[in-house]
Design a protein around this motif. Structure first.
Motif, PDB file in Angstrom:
ATOM      1  N   UNK A 277      31.208  32.549  33.787  1.00 12.32           N
ATOM      2  CA  UNK A 277      32.537  33.117  33.508  1.00 12.32           C
ATOM      3  C   UNK A 277      33.179  33.630  34.794  1.00 12.32           C
ATOM      4  N   UNK A 278      32.377  34.294  35.635  1.00 15.67           N
ATOM      5  CA  UNK A 278      32.899  34.794  36.903  1.00 15.67           C
ATOM      6  C   UNK A 278      33.490  33.654  37.730  1.00 15.67           C
ATOM      7  N   UNK A 279      32.729  32.583  37.877  1.00 10.69           N
ATOM      8  CA  UNK A 279      33.185  31.462  38.700  1.00 10.69           C
ATOM      9  C   UNK A 279      34.374  30.747  38.078  1.00 10.69           C
ATOM     10  N   UNK A 280      34.417  30.660  36.765  1.00 15.12           N
ATOM     11  CA  UNK A 280      35.577  30.048  36.107  1.00 15.12           C
ATOM     12  C   UNK A 280      36.856  30.802  36.461  1.00 15.12           C
ATOM     13  N   UNK A 281      36.782  32.127  36.458  1.00  9.77           N
ATOM     14  CA  UNK A 281      37.962  32.944  36.768  1.00  9.77           C
ATOM     15  C   UNK A 281      38.357  32.779  38.235  1.00  9.77           C
ATOM     16  N   UNK A 282      37.350  32.798  39.124  1.00  7.18           N
ATOM     17  CA  UNK A 282      37.623  32.638  40.556  1.00  7.18           C
ATOM     18  C   UNK A 282      38.281  31.290  40.827  1.00  7.18           C
ATOM     19  N   UNK A 283      37.712  30.216  40.291  1.00  5.23           N
ATOM     20  CA  UNK A 283      38.243  28.880  40.555  1.00  5.23           C
ATOM     21  C   UNK A 283      39.628  28.690  39.942  1.00  5.23           C
ATOM     22  N   UNK A 284      39.845  29.248  38.782  1.00  2.02           N
ATOM     23  CA  UNK A 284      41.161  29.131  38.157  1.00  2.02           C
ATOM     24  C   UNK A 284      42.222  29.834  38.986  1.00  2.02           C
TER      25      UNK A 284
END
Length: 291
Positions: A277-284
């Motif tokens: 979830x953390x990486x999804x938010x960062x990449x988005x």
């Protein structure tokens, strides 16, 4: 890009070089990139009394570099995001996204076994962590109880800065020396064993950006007694017990109560935040900066 847009998104997970705005601008230009960066906390700016000498000014330069150069910033908690928004109030600023840090699974290890029940505190020994409160609690217990009735306090973390009073107590207070152990930095497996065997994790901090030890303790089912600050509430919710970091009598009463019976459990089911979830938010957030 044919339309003059950026061709890359630069993501910084560390504050390295952010106090050098020309270097950051040069890096962006050389890579033809936008900048997205993680902000762990604003503590040196909001609480300069807890920073190393010069630390407040250096961190303020980092935050100003991000205001000028970043397309987006990623805050590790709502508490950090709100601090950024207040700091930048009235100025043009990048978008702020909130991405709680993921919690890595602690190594499988048997619970640490010690002769007495013990409580654990994890973190660099520095003023904002409020080790001083716990040391005075243990000294008071040593004055009022027999040695066999006093639980141990285990301190995990290296010594930091501005710690004269804490070091004096650790090294020169005979009443607490049989009951307080300073363990320094530990390998992950040893720390995991201590988490699993502790009566509770104690975190009386005055200020935090996230509260990683709180999350680690809850991830293995260890009770948590923490200071009532936004970052702790955000990480633990109703799964922890909270007290003011100024309430020495309250902390003493709670610790005595927890030590008097068998090891308890957290107050509620708790889900560890995940890295996906953390990486999804960062990449988005970073992808929004690209054509």
């Amino acid at each position: 890009a044919p339309d003059g847009g950026k061709t890359a998104a630069l993501i910084l997970a560390s504050p390295a070089n952010l106090h050098r705005p020309r270097r950051i601008a040069h890096m962006k230009n050389r890579l033809n990139a936008t900048l997205t960066a993680l902000v762990h906390d604003l503590i040196p700016v909001t609480h300069p009394e807890y920073a190393r000498p010069g630390g407040a000014e250096k961190h303020a330069r980092r935050i100003e570099t991000l205001r000028r150069e970043a397309f987006a910033v990623i805050a590790n908690s709502t508490a950090t995001a709100e601090g950024l928004a207040r700091h930048w109030s009235g100025w043009p600023a990048p978008a702020i996204a909130i991405a709680p840090l993921g919690i890595d699974a602690l190594p499988c290890a048997e619970s640490a076994r010690r002769d007495r029940p013990y409580f654990l505190m994890v973190g660099t020994i520095e003023p904002r962590k409020n080790h001083l409160l716990l040391l005075h609690v243990w000294r008071k217990m040593a004055e009022e109880r027999r040695d066999a009735e006093i639980p141990e306090l285990l301190l995990v973390g290296r010594r930091g800065w501005e710690n004269e009073q804490v070091v004096d107590l650790l090294e020169r207070a005979p009443g607490i020396q049989p009951h307080v152990r300073e363990l320094g930095a530990l390998p992950e497996r040893e720390l995991a064993a201590l988490y699993r065997g502790a009566h509770a994790l104690l975190m009386p901090s005055f200020s935090e950006g996230f509260g990683l030890p709180v999350a680690e303790a809850l991830s293995v089912g260890t009770p948590v007694l923490a200071s009532d600050i936004p970052a702790h509430r955000e990480v633990a919710g109703v799964a922890a017990r909270y007290l003011s970091p100024l309430d020495g009598e309250g902390w003493m009463a709670a610790i005595r109560d927890m030590a008097s019976g068998p090891r308890g459990k957290p107050a509620a089911d708790w889900q560890a935040p995940g890295w996906d979830r953390h990486l999804d938010i960062v990449l988005a957030a970073a992808e929004k900066s690209l054509p």
